[in-house]
Design an enzyme around this catalytic site. Structure first.
Site, PDB file in Angstrom:
ATOM      1  N   ARG A  19       8.911  11.029  -2.068  1.00  0.00           N
ATOM      2  CA  ARG A  19       9.251  11.418  -0.692  1.00  0.00           C
ATOM      3  C   ARG A  19      10.758  11.552  -0.497  1.00  0.00           C
ATOM      4  O   ARG A  19      11.213  12.463   0.201  1.00  0.00           O
ATOM      5  CB  ARG A  19       8.666  10.387   0.295  1.00  0.00           C
ATOM      6  N   ASN A  37       3.188   9.366   3.039  1.00  0.00           N
ATOM      7  CA  ASN A  37       2.075   9.043   2.146  1.00  0.00           C
ATOM      8  C   ASN A  37       0.766   9.065   2.913  1.00  0.00           C
ATOM      9  O   ASN A  37       0.712   8.712   4.094  1.00  0.00           O
ATOM     10  CB  ASN A  37       2.266   7.664   1.519  1.00  0.00           C
TER      11      ASN A  37
END
Length: 205
Positions: A19, A37
């Site tokens: 990320r 997520n």
């Protein structure tokens, strides 16, 4: 042309600094939205921006680079809503997991720095070898000139020998310095990675 893309990325993409990687790319491409997520192990990206910028984002995140391995990317395009003004990395996990992931990001950056430095040092070594070849060529021309001018030939030969000796000494010294630098850098990287592992072991029960 502005577009909205709803993306799901599958593979080894969680707890690997993925990320943060996407956040950096989105920032550089001036794309707005978020990344987070999902409970099924995937990473979701919802973003809006220029069509070409989103295409570039999709290319850059389709990677296999330890510890990240992307296996599949699903994309659904929609009309942009204009609801996002920045790109946000959503962290909804507990502090321990977040710390673990940040350590992985740090380790990845350290490996990249080590690799880049190694490539630059190799490039310097190649330039030194080229310079040595040019100096050898110059020495040959000076020897030829010395054959034509007997009086100056001896002096030019002596100068050529000094240049060759200096070149050998300089090349040897730089190569030794390069090898020592690389050795100490690799040793430092190994130490940092060991320290990160110890920190992980203490943070995660």
């Amino acid at each position: 042309m502005e577009k909205r893309a709803e993306i799901k990325v599958y593979g080894r993409v969680q707890k690997a600094g993925f990320r943060d990687f996407i956040d950096e790319i989105a920032f550089n491409l001036n794309i707005n939205g978020y990344v987070k997520n999902l409970d099924d192990g995937a990473v979701q990206v919802v973003c809006e921006g220029d069509k070409d910028a989103i295409s570039e984002l999709l290319k850059k995140i389709d990677i296999t680079q330890y510890p990240i391995r992307v296996e599949n990317i699903d994309v659904v395009y929609k009309k942009p809503t204009g609801e996002y003004t920045t790109f946000e990395l959503i962290r909804d996990e507990d502090l321990t997991t977040a710390t673990y992931e940040r350590m992985d990001v740090a380790a990845r950056y350290i490996r990249e720095i080590n690799s880049n430095l190694g490539q630059k040092m190799d490039s310097i070594g190649g330039k030194i070898d080229v310079l040595g070849g040019k100096m050898d060529s110059l020495g040959g021309k000076m020897d030829s000139l010395g054959g034509k001018i007997n009086f100056l030939g001896g002096k030019i030969d002596v100068l050529g020998n000094k240049i060759d000796q200096a070149r050998v000494e300089i090349t040897s010294e730089i190569r030794l310095s390069r090898d020592n630098f690389r050795f100490h850098l690799d040793e430092r990287i190994s130490t940092i990675e060991r320290e990160l592992s110890l920190i992980k072991a203490k943070v995660i029960p």
